[in-house]
Design a protein around this motif. Structure first.
Motif, PDB file in Angstrom:
ATOM      1  N   ASP A  44       6.903   5.389 -30.981  1.00 48.47           N
ATOM      2  CA  ASP A  44       7.414   4.565 -29.879  1.00 48.47           C
ATOM      3  C   ASP A  44       7.800   3.173 -30.356  1.00 48.47           C
ATOM      4  O   ASP A  44       8.826   2.626 -29.936  1.00 48.47           O
ATOM      5  N   ILE A  48      11.604   1.586 -30.129  1.00 51.07           N
ATOM      6  CA  ILE A  48      11.867   0.309 -29.464  1.00 51.07           C
ATOM      7  C   ILE A  48      12.461  -0.708 -30.439  1.00 51.07           C
ATOM      8  O   ILE A  48      13.394  -1.450 -30.101  1.00 51.07           O
ATOM      9  N   LEU A  51      16.122   0.110 -30.868  1.00 46.62           N
ATOM     10  CA  LEU A  51      16.914  -0.357 -29.725  1.00 46.62           C
ATOM     11  C   LEU A  51      17.125  -1.868 -29.790  1.00 46.62           C
ATOM     12  O   LEU A  51      18.211  -2.373 -29.486  1.00 46.62           O
ATOM     13  N   ARG A  57      23.077   2.810 -28.536  1.00 49.23           N
ATOM     14  CA  ARG A  57      22.885   3.536 -27.292  1.00 49.23           C
ATOM     15  C   ARG A  57      21.719   4.507 -27.441  1.00 49.23           C
ATOM     16  O   ARG A  57      21.475   5.043 -28.521  1.00 49.23           O
ATOM     17  N   VAL A  58      21.041   4.772 -26.340  1.00 49.39           N
ATOM     18  CA  VAL A  58      19.857   5.619 -26.391  1.00 49.39           C
ATOM     19  C   VAL A  58      20.208   7.024 -26.875  1.00 49.39           C
ATOM     20  O   VAL A  58      19.426   7.664 -27.596  1.00 49.39           O
ATOM     21  N   GLY A 134      17.384  11.732 -24.981  1.00 42.02           N
ATOM     22  CA  GLY A 134      17.579  10.418 -24.391  1.00 42.02           C
ATOM     23  C   GLY A 134      16.715  10.210 -23.162  1.00 42.02           C
ATOM     24  O   GLY A 134      16.192   9.116 -22.932  1.00 42.02           O
ATOM     25  N   ILE A 137      13.235   9.303 -24.182  1.00 41.68           N
ATOM     26  CA  ILE A 137      13.121   7.904 -24.592  1.00 41.68           C
ATOM     27  C   ILE A 137      13.049   6.998 -23.365  1.00 41.68           C
ATOM     28  O   ILE A 137      12.275   6.038 -23.343  1.00 41.68           O
ATOM     29  N   CYS A 138      13.838   7.298 -22.342  1.00 36.18           N
ATOM     30  CA  CYS A 138      13.791   6.503 -21.102  1.00 36.18           C
ATOM     31  C   CYS A 138      12.406   6.568 -20.465  1.00 36.18           C
ATOM     32  O   CYS A 138      11.862   5.548 -20.017  1.00 36.18           O
ATOM     33  N   LEU A 141       9.951   4.542 -22.514  1.00 28.43           N
ATOM     34  CA  LEU A 141      10.130   3.111 -22.307  1.00 28.43           C
ATOM     35  C   LEU A 141       9.488   2.665 -21.005  1.00 28.43           C
ATOM     36  O   LEU A 141       8.817   1.624 -20.964  1.00 28.43           O
ATOM     37  N   SER A 155      15.906  -0.825 -18.791  1.00 32.08           N
ATOM     38  CA  SER A 155      16.312   0.457 -19.355  1.00 32.08           C
ATOM     39  C   SER A 155      16.669   0.278 -20.831  1.00 32.08           C
ATOM     40  O   SER A 155      16.789  -0.859 -21.308  1.00 32.08           O
ATOM     41  N   PRO A 156      16.844   1.378 -21.574  1.00 28.62           N
ATOM     42  CA  PRO A 156      17.279   1.239 -22.971  1.00 28.62           C
ATOM     43  C   PRO A 156      18.568   0.442 -23.119  1.00 28.62           C
ATOM     44  O   PRO A 156      18.777  -0.233 -24.125  1.00 28.62           O
ATOM     45  N   HIS A 157      19.440   0.511 -22.105  1.00 35.22           N
ATOM     46  CA  HIS A 157      20.698  -0.230 -22.162  1.00 35.22           C
ATOM     47  C   HIS A 157      20.472  -1.736 -22.074  1.00 35.22           C
ATOM     48  O   HIS A 157      21.331  -2.523 -22.483  1.00 35.22           O
TER      49      HIS A 157
END
Length: 209
Positions: A44, A48, A51, A57-58, A134, A137-138, A141, A155-157
Motif C-alpha cells: 500500500d 501511494i 501515485l 493514472r490509477v 484499479g 486500489i481505490c 486508498l 481519490s487516486p486522481h
C-alpha cells in the motif's frame, strides 16, 4: 433569423476540474501513517508513493508488470501503459525507489510479465498471485485515508491535481507538467491547477463588509 446562430465555435471553460483536492501535507501524512508490519502494508505504501511521485493514472499503476520497473544501477525507471495505447517512462525518485524495493523484498515476484502489485489473500495481510485492479486500489486508498483521519472524498486522481499544482507553483513550465500528466491538450492540464482557487479565497477575504 440570425445566421450566426448556426455556426458552432470552439467551447472552452476556464473553471477548475471537479477532482477532489489533496494537499502536499495530506499526502505526506497519508504515506507516513502506514505502519509496516505485513506485506500488504509495504504494498500500500508503494502504491501511494507511486501515485504521489509519478502522477500516474490509477489504471496504469494497476497494470504495472515486473518487467516495467527497470533498475539500471544508478536509478530506477517505470514504464506506464496509459489509456489510448500511450506508453511513457518516468524515472523514480529516491524515496519512491526505496518504497518499491522495500515492497519487492517482502513479496515473491517471479516472471517478468507477472503483475507487480498483487491482490491480498482475504484479510490475512498477505498477498496472492492475482493482479490488483484499479477498483482495488481505490478501495485501499479509502481505507488508508480513514485510518489516517483524512477526507475520504480524496481519490487516486487527486494526486494528479496535487502534482500539477505543486509543480506549477514551483515554476515548472506548463509543457513539462502536461507531459508528466500525459495530456494531449494543455487546457486539460490547467484544470488540475488549483492555484486559482487559493487566489480567489485571498480576494474574498479582502471584502470590507
Amino acid at each position: 433569423l440570425n445566421p450566426a446562430l448556426s455556426v458552432r465555435t470552439e467551447r472552452f471553460s476556464a473553471t477548475e476540474g471537479k477532482t477532489p483536492e489533496i494537499t502536499v501535507e495530506q499526502a505526506r501524512t497519508l504515506r507516513e501513517s502506514i505502519q509496516l508490519k505485513l506485506p500488504i502494508d509495504f504494498r500500500d505504501r508503494a502504491i501511494i508513493s507511486t501515485l504521489i511521485y509519478t502522477a500516474a493514472r490509477v489504471g496504469a499503476v494497476a497494470k504495472l508488470r515486473v518487467c516495467d520497473l527497470v533498475d539500471s544501477g544508478n536509478h530506477m525507471t517505470i514504464q506506464f501503459r496509459e489509456k489510448g495505447g500511450k506508453s511513457r517512462i518516468i524515472p523514480a525518485r529516491i524515496s519512491l525507489q526505496e518504497d518499491l524495493e522495500s515492497y519487492s523484498s517482502v513479496v515473491t515476484l517471479i516472471g517478468s510479465t507477472q503483475p507487480f502489485f498483487r491482490a491480498a489473500t482475504g484479510r490475512s495481510g498477505h498477498l496472492s498471485d492475482r493482479p490488483l485492479t484499479g477498483i482495488d486500489i481505490c478501495r485501499m486508498l479509502k481505507r488508508r485515508l480513514k485510518a489516517a483521519q483524512l477526507p475520504c472524498n480524496i481519490s487516486p486522481h487527486s494526486f494528479r491535481a496535487m502534482a500539477a499544482t505543486d509543480l506549477l507553483s514551483g515554476g515548472v513550465p506548463l509543457d513539462d507538467v502536461q507531459y508528466l500528466l500525459s495530456h494531449s491538450d494543455s487546457r486539460t492540464t490547467s484544470l488540475y491547477d488549483r492555484r486559482q482557487r487559493h487566489v480567489s479565497r485571498n480576494i474574498v477575504e479582502r471584502i470590507s463588509v
